[in-house]
Design an enzyme around this catalytic site. Structure first.
Site, PDB file in Angstrom:
ATOM      1  N   THR A   9       7.747 -10.737  -2.426  1.00 25.56           N
ATOM      2  CA  THR A   9       6.330 -11.031  -2.661  1.00 25.56           C
ATOM      3  C   THR A   9       5.399  -9.918  -2.159  1.00 25.56           C
ATOM      4  OG1 THR A   9       6.377 -12.210  -0.566  1.00 25.56           O
ATOM      5  CG2 THR A   9       6.579 -13.548  -2.555  1.00 25.56           C
ATOM      6  N   GLY A  10       5.938  -8.891  -1.529  1.00 29.48           N
ATOM      7  CA  GLY A  10       5.103  -7.823  -0.976  1.00 29.48           C
ATOM      8  C   GLY A  10       4.754  -6.760  -1.999  1.00 29.48           C
ATOM      9  N   ARG A  37       6.390 -18.549   4.303  1.00 31.61           N
ATOM     10  CA  ARG A  37       5.064 -18.708   3.671  1.00 31.61           C
ATOM     11  C   ARG A  37       5.154 -18.769   2.147  1.00 31.61           C
ATOM     12  NH1 ARG A  37       4.039 -15.065   7.818  1.00 31.61           N
ATOM     13  NH2 ARG A  37       4.811 -13.344   6.556  1.00 31.61           N
ATOM     14  N   ARG A  96      17.138   4.620   9.397  1.00 28.01           N
ATOM     15  CA  ARG A  96      17.065   5.970   8.809  1.00 28.01           C
ATOM     16  C   ARG A  96      17.661   7.060   9.687  1.00 28.01           C
ATOM     17  NH1 ARG A  96      10.912   5.523   7.088  1.00 28.01           N
ATOM     18  NH2 ARG A  96      11.137   4.103   5.330  1.00 28.01           N
ATOM     19  N   CYS A 125       7.842   7.034   2.520  1.00 26.67           N
ATOM     20  CA  CYS A 125       7.198   7.409   1.249  1.00 26.67           C
ATOM     21  C   CYS A 125       6.662   8.844   1.257  1.00 26.67           C
ATOM     22  CB  CYS A 125       6.090   6.412   0.937  1.00 26.67           C
ATOM     23  SG  CYS A 125       5.049   6.041   2.344  1.00 26.67           S
ATOM     24  N   SER A 155      -2.054   1.391   0.310  1.00 32.38           N
ATOM     25  CA  SER A 155      -0.836   0.668  -0.089  1.00 32.38           C
ATOM     26  C   SER A 155       0.335   1.008   0.824  1.00 32.38           C
ATOM     27  CB  SER A 155      -0.477   0.987  -1.532  1.00 32.38           C
ATOM     28  OG  SER A 155      -0.455   2.394  -1.708  1.00 32.38           O
ATOM     29  N   GLY A 156       0.244   2.134   1.553  1.00 30.72           N
ATOM     30  CA  GLY A 156       1.285   2.473   2.524  1.00 30.72           C
ATOM     31  C   GLY A 156       1.399   1.410   3.601  1.00 30.72           C
ATOM     32  N   ARG A 231      -4.882   8.614   6.759  1.00 24.09           N
ATOM     33  CA  ARG A 231      -5.128   7.475   5.842  1.00 24.09           C
ATOM     34  C   ARG A 231      -6.490   7.665   5.182  1.00 24.09           C
ATOM     35  NH1 ARG A 231      -1.193   4.404   4.561  1.00 24.09           N
ATOM     36  NH2 ARG A 231      -0.769   3.618   6.653  1.00 24.09           N
ATOM     37  N   HIS A 238       0.058   8.556  -2.592  1.00 21.63           N
ATOM     38  CA  HIS A 238      -0.195   9.517  -1.515  1.00 21.63           C
ATOM     39  C   HIS A 238      -0.304  10.931  -2.089  1.00 21.63           C
ATOM     40  CE1 HIS A 238       0.571   6.272   1.072  1.00 21.63           C
ATOM     41  NE2 HIS A 238       1.730   6.618   1.612  1.00 21.63           N
ATOM     42  N   GLN A 311       3.440   6.202  -4.042  1.00 26.53           N
ATOM     43  CA  GLN A 311       4.371   5.947  -2.944  1.00 26.53           C
ATOM     44  C   GLN A 311       4.977   4.565  -3.023  1.00 26.53           C
ATOM     45  OE1 GLN A 311       1.527   4.729  -2.368  1.00 26.53           O
ATOM     46  NE2 GLN A 311       2.012   3.121  -0.913  1.00 26.53           N
TER      47      GLN A 311
HETATM   48  P1  A2P Z   1       5.532 -13.134   2.551  1.00 21.99           P
HETATM   49  O1  A2P Z   1       4.749 -12.719   1.339  1.00 21.99           O
HETATM   50  O2  A2P Z   1       6.145 -14.479   2.399  1.00 21.99           O
HETATM   51  O3  A2P Z   1       4.795 -12.925   3.836  1.00 21.99           O
HETATM   52  P2  A2P Z   1       3.985  -6.117   2.446  1.00 21.99           P
HETATM   53  O4  A2P Z   1       4.734  -4.883   2.879  1.00 21.99           O
HETATM   54  O5  A2P Z   1       3.262  -5.963   1.165  1.00 21.99           O
HETATM   55  O6  A2P Z   1       3.143  -6.677   3.564  1.00 21.99           O
HETATM   56  O7  A2P Z   1       5.130  -7.248   2.166  1.00 21.99           O
HETATM   57  C1  A2P Z   1       6.041  -7.683   3.129  1.00 21.99           C
HETATM   58  C2  A2P Z   1       7.110  -8.550   2.477  1.00 21.99           C
HETATM   59  O8  A2P Z   1       8.038  -8.962   3.496  1.00 21.99           O
HETATM   60  C3  A2P Z   1       6.564  -9.816   1.869  1.00 21.99           C
HETATM   61  O9  A2P Z   1       7.355 -10.193   0.765  1.00 21.99           O
HETATM   62  C4  A2P Z   1       6.753 -10.823   3.012  1.00 21.99           C
HETATM   63  O10 A2P Z   1       6.842 -12.164   2.595  1.00 21.99           O
HETATM   64  C5  A2P Z   1       8.096 -10.381   3.547  1.00 21.99           C
HETATM   65  N1  A2P Z   1       8.311 -10.823   4.918  1.00 21.99           N
HETATM   66  C6  A2P Z   1       7.489 -10.668   5.978  1.00 21.99           C
HETATM   67  N2  A2P Z   1       8.035 -11.220   7.098  1.00 21.99           N
HETATM   68  C7  A2P Z   1       9.237 -11.742   6.723  1.00 21.99           C
HETATM   69  C8  A2P Z   1      10.285 -12.446   7.400  1.00 21.99           C
HETATM   70  N3  A2P Z   1      10.223 -12.711   8.702  1.00 21.99           N
HETATM   71  N4  A2P Z   1      11.375 -12.814   6.683  1.00 21.99           N
HETATM   72  C9  A2P Z   1      11.458 -12.528   5.372  1.00 21.99           C
HETATM   73  N5  A2P Z   1      10.504 -11.889   4.666  1.00 21.99           N
HETATM   74  C10 A2P Z   1       9.406 -11.479   5.328  1.00 21.99           C
END
Ligand code: A2P
Length: 339
Positions: A9-10, A37, A96, A125, A155-156, A231, A238, A311
């Site tokens: 979802t991120g 969430r 890494r 990135c 977005s980074g 930033r 980037h 990136q």
């Molecule tokens: P969620 O959307 O449910 O918070 P970004 O880099 O754009 O912030 O996205 C981070 C991603 O990592 C999102 O999909 C977020 O899910 C997920 N995430 C964050 N914390 C956890 C966790 N403890 N376990 C699994 N996924 C996580």
């Protein structure tokens, strides 16, 4: 072959879905995971709604896991995913610098991926965008010193970073004071020379990542690299100004010719026609744009370049999918994970 995305979802997860839709990677099933969430929400893939599940504490029933949920999630859970039989391509910085974990950009050191022991790391990135352009020049002219100044998009810092730029810009334009949360200071109409934590040597961790990671990917610990990471208030992509000193003198024409033939690179270099790399043109593009190629006034036989690369794509999602494609092409993807 079963594929999973952790962090679906991120910001990077979103790009992974879109890159996978166009990818040649063959897989039978796609599993999506995020934090509690997002449990039960759906994301579209090839017209279908896929349900997001809570990332489990233990093994994931997939052969390949594209992990993009941050360093602490990868550090805590990736060993269990590997024990369950999966190959993990990890976007975070958690592994890494581990000698037993290959750090891979397929255009540069794809074969290193074949020696993995369960985890393959995707570079930072900023490193990836510079490396894809500098590598062909390094092979021909041998880089001695590389000096980088970056102009990095919000977005980074993930989806939260982009959201902060958007909401705070609205606030400032409506005469309200912006309170920084994701970044150290308000980002609208500002530039912030601070990405990641400060180190004892005065550089930030983001700046040191560019040095450590480029040395590892190029297989050259003697490469001298200095970076200033900044930033800026753009949404994505980037940009980097790069100065190169070489063992063997280079000319801008030789560099343009080499870079025109280089995979993953687009030469965009006609200053008279106002043509050069920019986030506006590089966003959403797989290739990294390079331009402003000129003889350096600082180093005889050296070069100055400007690059812009998305990136979220080459710096993250695209590179991760390209690693999986590379392994599949080489017949190196095992399909034996626990179900
Ligand atoms: P969620 O959307 O449910 O918070 P970004 O880099 O754009 O912030 O996205 C981070 C991603 O990592 C999102 O999909 C977020 O899910 C997920 N995430 C964050 N914390 C956890 C966790 N403890 N376990 C699994 N996924 C996580």
């Amino acid at each position: 072959m079963r594929l999973a995305i952790v962090g679906a979802t991120g910001a990077v997860g979103h790009e992974l879905l879109s890159v996978l839709e166009k990818s040649s990677l063959k897989f039978d099933e796609l599993l999506l995971y995020a934090s509690p969430r997002s449990a039960g929400s759906t994301l579209k893939f090839k017209g279908q709604d896929l349900t997001v599940q809570v990332t489990p504490e233990g093994a994931i029933p997939a052969d390949v896991i594209l992990a993009s949920a941050g360093g602490s999630v990868s550090k805590a859970l990736a060993p269990a995913w590997v024990a369950g039989g999966a190959t993990v391509i990890d976007n975070s910085s958690a592994f890494r610098y581990d000698d037993s974990v290959p750090l891979v950009i397929p255009e540069v050191n794809g074969e290193a991926a074949l020696k993995h022991q369960g985890i393959i790391a995707n570079p930072n990135c900023t490193t990836a965008i510079a490396a894809v352009v500098v590598w062909p020049l390094h092979q021909r002219f041998s880089v001695k010193r590389m000096i980088v100044s970056t102009y990095q998009a919000t977005s980074g810092a993930g989806a939260k970073g982009m959201e902060e730029l958007e909401t705070q810009t609205h606030m400032v334009l409506h005469g309200k004071e912006a309170q920084a949360s994701v970044f150290a200071h308000p980002i609208p109409f500002n530039v912030i020379p601070h990405i990641d934590s400060f180190q004892d040597n005065g550089y930030t961790k983001e700046e040191m990542k560019v040095a450590w990671e480029t040395q590892k990917i190029f297989g050259d610990p003697n490469l001298i690299i200095s970076c200033t990471a900044v930033r800026i208030p753009t949404m994505r992509t980037h940009s980097e100004a790069i100065t190169l000193e070489f063992e063997r003198p280079a000319t801008p024409d030789e560099a343009r010719e080499l870079l025109r033939a280089a995979p993953g690179v687009e030469v965009r270099d006609d200053p008279a026609a106002n043509l050069y790399p920019m986030p506006l043109t590089a966003s959403g593009k797989y290739d990294v744009e390079v331009g402003r190629i000129r003889a350096s006034l600082a180093f005889e036989g050296g070069l100055e370049l400007f690059v812009s690369g998305d990136q979220l794509l080459k710096g993250a999602a695209l590179n991760a999918v390209q690693i999986a494609e590379y392994l599949q092409e080489k017949g190196a993807l095992k399909e034996k994970a626990l179900s």
